[in-house]
Design an enzyme around this catalytic site. Sequence first.
Site, mmCIF file in Angstrom:
data_model
loop_
_atom_site.group_PDB
_atom_site.id
_atom_site.type_symbol
_atom_site.label_atom_id
_atom_site.label_comp_id
_atom_site.label_asym_id
_atom_site.label_seq_id
_atom_site.Cartn_x
_atom_site.Cartn_y
_atom_site.Cartn_z
ATOM 1 N N SER A 197 -33.921 12.304 -2.960
ATOM 2 C CA SER A 197 -34.439 14.364 -3.532
ATOM 3 C C SER A 197 -35.806 14.691 -3.060
ATOM 4 O O SER A 197 -36.848 14.218 -3.648
ATOM 5 C CB SER A 197 -33.383 14.649 -4.264
ATOM 6 O OG SER A 197 -34.077 15.808 -4.784
ATOM 7 N N SER A 198 -36.067 15.766 -2.822
ATOM 8 C CA SER A 198 -37.532 16.832 -2.718
ATOM 9 C C SER A 198 -37.918 16.886 -3.991
ATOM 10 O O SER A 198 -39.245 17.113 -4.398
ATOM 11 C CB SER A 198 -36.659 17.895 -2.384
ATOM 12 O OG SER A 198 -36.190 19.006 -2.638
ATOM 13 N N CYS A 199 -37.530 16.230 -5.056
ATOM 14 C CA CYS A 199 -37.438 16.625 -5.947
ATOM 15 C C CYS A 199 -38.786 15.172 -6.716
ATOM 16 O O CYS A 199 -39.456 15.466 -7.480
ATOM 17 C CB CYS A 199 -36.685 16.980 -7.424
ATOM 18 S SG CYS A 199 -36.068 15.323 -7.343
ATOM 19 N N TYR A 209 -34.360 13.013 -13.375
ATOM 20 C CA TYR A 209 -33.656 12.690 -11.803
ATOM 21 C C TYR A 209 -34.072 12.211 -11.114
ATOM 22 O O TYR A 209 -34.155 11.039 -10.649
ATOM 23 C CB TYR A 209 -33.298 13.530 -11.574
ATOM 24 C CG TYR A 209 -31.881 14.206 -9.896
ATOM 25 C CD1 TYR A 209 -30.958 13.448 -10.105
ATOM 26 C CD2 TYR A 209 -32.789 14.662 -9.108
ATOM 27 C CE1 TYR A 209 -30.369 13.596 -8.784
ATOM 28 C CE2 TYR A 209 -32.126 14.696 -8.223
ATOM 29 C CZ TYR A 209 -31.238 13.578 -7.606
ATOM 30 O OH TYR A 209 -30.098 14.412 -6.524
ATOM 31 N N LYS A 228 -35.411 8.873 -8.453
ATOM 32 C CA LYS A 228 -35.239 8.645 -7.475
ATOM 33 C C LYS A 228 -36.503 7.836 -7.326
ATOM 34 O O LYS A 228 -36.713 7.282 -6.181
ATOM 35 C CB LYS A 228 -35.155 10.096 -6.966
ATOM 36 C CG LYS A 228 -33.828 10.887 -7.252
ATOM 37 C CD LYS A 228 -32.715 9.745 -6.040
ATOM 38 C CE LYS A 228 -31.156 11.027 -6.272
ATOM 39 N NZ LYS A 228 -30.279 10.059 -5.475
ATOM 40 N N ASN A 286 -33.265 20.975 -0.057
ATOM 41 C CA ASN A 286 -32.063 21.517 -1.002
ATOM 42 C C ASN A 286 -30.716 21.627 0.296
ATOM 43 O O ASN A 286 -30.894 22.061 1.746
ATOM 44 C CB ASN A 286 -32.072 22.972 -1.637
ATOM 45 C CG ASN A 286 -33.127 22.565 -2.353
ATOM 46 O OD1 ASN A 286 -33.073 22.182 -3.579
ATOM 47 N ND2 ASN A 286 -34.371 23.618 -1.883
ATOM 48 N N HIS A 314 -25.650 23.886 -7.943
ATOM 49 C CA HIS A 314 -26.948 24.722 -7.211
ATOM 50 C C HIS A 314 -27.460 26.020 -6.208
ATOM 51 O O HIS A 314 -26.131 26.042 -6.551
ATOM 52 C CB HIS A 314 -27.639 23.365 -5.608
ATOM 53 C CG HIS A 314 -27.980 21.733 -5.860
ATOM 54 N ND1 HIS A 314 -27.175 21.285 -5.759
ATOM 55 C CD2 HIS A 314 -28.667 21.625 -6.566
ATOM 56 C CE1 HIS A 314 -28.390 19.640 -5.723
ATOM 57 N NE2 HIS A 314 -28.562 19.996 -7.227
ATOM 58 N N ASP A 339 -37.098 29.213 -13.255
ATOM 59 C CA ASP A 339 -37.183 29.533 -11.915
ATOM 60 C C ASP A 339 -37.602 27.591 -11.424
ATOM 61 O O ASP A 339 -37.750 28.325 -9.892
ATOM 62 C CB ASP A 339 -39.276 30.144 -10.983
ATOM 63 C CG ASP A 339 -38.903 31.434 -11.203
ATOM 64 O OD1 ASP A 339 -37.332 31.689 -10.905
ATOM 65 O OD2 ASP A 339 -39.750 32.060 -10.865
#
Length: 327
Positions: A114-116, A143, A147, A172, A186, A283
């Site tokens: 994931s981009s996180c 999380y 990853k 996303n 989401h 945010d």
Amino acid sequence: MGATADLPASARIYVAGHRGMVGSAITRALQAAGHKNLLLRTRAELDLTDRNAVRTFFQAEKPEQVFLAAARVGGILANNTYRADFIHDNLAIQLNVMDEAHRAGVKRLLFLGSSCIYPKHAPQPMKEEHLLTGLLEPTNQPYAIAKIAGIEMCDAYHRQHGADFRAAMPTNLYGPGDNFDLNTSHVIPALIRKFHEAKVANAPSVAVWGTGTPRREFLHVDDMAAACVLLMGVSRAVWDEKVRHPFVNVGTGTDVTIRELAELIGQVVGYSGKLEFDTSKPDGTPRKLMDGSRMRALGWAPRIGLAEGLQASLEWFVRQGPVQRKA
Ligand SMILES: NC(=O)c1ccc[n+]([C@@H]2O[C@H](COP(=O)([O-])OP(=O)(O)OC[C@H]3O[C@@H](n4cnc5c(N)ncnc54)[C@H](OP(=O)(O)O)[C@@H]3O)[C@@H](O)[C@H]2O)c1
């Protein structure tokens, strides 16, 4: 994307998480390309956190290729509330599936991250080499760390054992099969549901979490599935030449503010009330845009625009209703 020499139509392919949003899109894409030898197990049939069950499955079924799209997934609230579950389940699934895939001689595995994984204040757009160059967004750190461990496992198994394990980091995602449960969803499914329900109830306003200023990138899950099938079919020589990295970003290269997204969803739903930004809600990261040069070098580009994709998601939601999910 059809069958290729590296992903023949006859291959025994295990899609882990085939009932999830991404896994079901990969399954549809494989079936459309003529793959008939798919191994599919629900969580009730095979709990991937259970090492013995995973070993028995891999030894009995001997898959040749594995798409690892099973994970515990959720939005900010779920990630921040169920922090232990998010790190535990994701580490356990990755450890069990990758190690048993290696022991069973799987030829190639694609792990979905994931981009996180990127630092909260990573330079934009985020390039693969920005991994581990700064602090993570705290709300989903458990999380993200799971990853990152998954990426490292792919790389370590490749370097030590020669295992062809690769990883793709999607931005996303949204589309059919999305999670519309407001406690765990989401931003796109949450807003589609809120706007749709507000329209039906004739409500004067819809609350949107946060300030509306963060910028986000969104990719339709069918475009992501096409990217996954392409990545599984690319030879190691081509991966090494074009990707030159243990993992590759998958994104659109464009982003919108949450306010712009909310306004577009309002238009797609046909809602004419007001937007109210609930600034007591977090945010998250201010901006998240992926650099997609490596995927473009492999010949992939997204095909589904945001307005078109949102319309399809709305139609899916109206047909299915809000299927309840476990957090
Ligand atoms: N959605 C996004 O925006 C997004 C963005 C970037 C990356 N990704 C990545 O893409 C992958 C798939 O995400 P998704 O959105 O498709 O998630 P999802 O819709 O929640 O699907 C997850 C799948 O994993 C399965 N699963 C979870 N725990 C399991 C367990 N213990 N044993 C067996 N199966 C288990 C679920 O099975 P059940 O159906 O039986 O519960 C479900 O099929 C994840 O790795 C995620 O990190 C998603």
